[in-house]
Structure formats: structure tokens, C-alpha cells
Scaffold this motif. Structure first.
Motif, mmCIF file in Angstrom:
data_model
loop_
_atom_site.group_PDB
_atom_site.id
_atom_site.type_symbol
_atom_site.label_atom_id
_atom_site.label_comp_id
_atom_site.label_asym_id
_atom_site.label_seq_id
_atom_site.Cartn_x
_atom_site.Cartn_y
_atom_site.Cartn_z
ATOM 1 N N TYR A 1 0.547 4.558 -2.457
ATOM 2 C CA TYR A 1 0.384 5.925 -1.954
ATOM 3 C C TYR A 1 1.481 6.835 -2.487
ATOM 4 O O TYR A 1 1.222 7.994 -2.858
ATOM 5 N N ASP B 1 0.825 -1.212 0.000
ATOM 6 C CA ASP B 1 0.000 0.000 0.000
ATOM 7 C C ASP B 1 0.859 1.262 0.000
ATOM 8 O O ASP B 1 0.492 2.278 -0.610
ATOM 9 N N GLU B 2 1.991 1.201 0.681
ATOM 10 C CA GLU B 2 2.858 2.378 0.759
ATOM 11 C C GLU B 2 3.355 2.792 -0.625
ATOM 12 O O GLU B 2 3.426 3.987 -0.946
#
Length: 269
Positions: free
Chosen positions: A26, A22-23
């Protein structure tokens, strides 16, 4: 060439041992947001500077910024270097994404007669598509640890070629206020740039054709940028795709680009 392997490197550095990250998603979204905001100002500014100071210096600047982010990952693929890569690639995208093609087209327009410019621009676009295809094919068979060094070596060839073989088409002129105080020149510079960009916006929105093209391009890029930023991470998480599968997909897209443009080439030559 680096697109296919970048997903694996970023995922391994930021989320080791996991198939999704997810990082990384983002960071990609943040990068595209920052790039999009600053490109609205920087891209017209680079075009004006290319008209005033020449195509060659601006091409050297924009192309040279592309080398540094990938040189970092060629040196080290740790978490800290990946963060630094995103920072530097954001700056690089602001300066080079779109501007290299626009300045290249302007350079070609300086040499080519008006009646043959459509053919010249088509050849430029075709060469861009062919280079993407060739880069993805090479990445498919090249080992992972060689992709970034080879990419950096190829990127270094670009400014070297420009410096020694590109002929400048614009003659820089000495400004009348060059001997005026420094702060006065800075204020006048920003004022001139603001007026030029304002005039460009007024011209674009006063023409129905240009306004419609701008609106269509905006919504197209809005959708495509959102898809392209997360697509490869989704394919990795859902199907376990790696560098080889990404290269094959991008190669098929490149083949489609080349063959979709080929039928129109005889019509414009």
C-alpha cells in the motif's frame, strides 16, 4: 544497489516475522500515485528552471535529494525510520526521478554538435544501464549491513564531482522585474510557468507524433509501474526470494539492456 535489499528491510520493519506485507505494498502504491501526480507539474518546471538558471544548480539539487532517504536507513532500520524513508523518498522522486536524466541530456546537448547528439545520448543511456548492472552485481556480493552506507557514500560523490568539475553552460540573466514587489514577482512567476506548461501541452497534442508517443508512454508506464511496485513482494511471499535472488534478476535485466543497445551503437556513431 539498494533495490534488492529494500524489500527485506521494509518487510521486517513493518511486518516482522512475516513473508508478505500488505502495508508495504500500500505504501509503495501511495508513493507512486503521489509522485506521478506531482511530477506532471514539477518535471516541466525543473526543465524551465534549468534553461533559465543553469544546468548545474538543478543537477546539484535533484541529485542531492537522493541521498537523504537512504542515509536514514543507513542509520536505523526501525519502523519509524521506514515511514520517514517513504516520505522523504516520495519528495526525492518528485524532484529527481526523470529530471536527472532530462537535465543531463540537455547539458550534453549544450556541448555536442547537432549531428553527434544521437550518439552522445546513446552513450548516456548506455552508461545508465551499465551503472544499474554494476550496482546490482555489487549488491549481490555485498553484505546487507554495508549496502546503504556504501550507497550513501557513492551518492555523496555525485554532487561533490558536480560542484568542482562540472562547467556551467547557461549564463543566468537578471530579470527586469527583480526590483518589483515580492508578491508581484511570485504571481508573475506562477503565471509564466503556467503559460509555458500550457504551451508545451498544446504543442504535444497538436503534433500527431508527439501525441501518439505520449499516449503509448502513458499506458506503458501505467502497466509497468503497477507490476514493478509489487513484483518483488510477490516473489518474496511466493518463493521466499531474498536480496541475492533480487540482485541476480536485476543483473540479468541489466545485461539484457546493455546487449540490446550495443548492436545499434555503430549505426549512430
Amino acid at each position: 544497489m539498494t533495490v534488492s535489499v529494500l524489500v527485506d528491510i521494509v518487510t521486517n520493519a513493518l511486518c516482522p516475522g512475516e513473508s508478505t506485507c500488505d502495508e508495504a505494498i500500500y505504501l509503495n502504491g501511495l508513493q507512486q500515485t503521489v509522485v506521478g501526480i506531482f511530477k506532471m507539474v514539477v518535471l516541466p518546471l525543473l526543465g524551465q528552471l534549468a534553461d533559465e538558471y543553469g544546468r548545474k544548480p538543478l543537477l546539484l539539487l535533484t541529485i542531492s535529494t537522493s541521498m537523504i532517504p537512504f542515509a536514514l536507513l543507513a542509520w536505523n532500520e526501525s519502523r519509524g525510520f521506514v515511514y520517514a524513508f517513504y516520505v522523504l523518498r516520495t519528495v526525492s522522486y518528485v524532484l529527481s526521478q526523470g529530471s536527472v536524466f532530462c537535465i543531463s541530456v540537455a547539458y550534453a546537448a549544450d556541448f555536442v554538435k547537432e549531428g553527434k547528439r544521437a550518439a552522445a545520448f546513446s552513450w548516456i543511456t548506455g552508461l545508465f544501464s551499465a551503472s544499474h548492472l554494476l550496482g546490482n552485481v555489487v549488491a549481490r556480493f555485498l553484505p546487507d549491513n554495508y549496502i546503504f552506507p556504501v550507497s550513501v557514500a557513492l551518492l555523496i560523490c555525485c554532487p561533490v564531482y558536480l560542484q568542482f568539475f562540472l562547467v556551467e553552460t547557461i549564463e543566468p540573466t537578471r530579470s527586469r522585474d527583480q526590483d518589483s514587489p515580492f508578491f508581484s514577482r511570485i504571481i508573475k512567476l506562477f503565471h509564466t510557468r503556467y503559460e509555458s506548461m500550457r504551451d508545451a501541452v498544446i504543442i504535444s497534442f497538436s503534433s500527431h507524433t508527439l501525441r501518439d508517443i505520449s499516449i503509448i508512454s502513458f499506458f506503458y508506464q501505467l502497466g509497468m509501474s503497477g507490476i514493478s511496485s509489487v513484483l518483488f513482494y510477490y516473489l518474496k511471499a511466493a518463493f521466499g526470494f531474498s536480496k541475492d535472488q533480487y540482485s541476480e534478476i536485476l543483473s540479468m535485466v541489466g545485461i539484457g539492456e546493455v546487449f540490446s543497445q550495443a548492436p545499434f551503437l555503430p549505426e549512430i556513431i
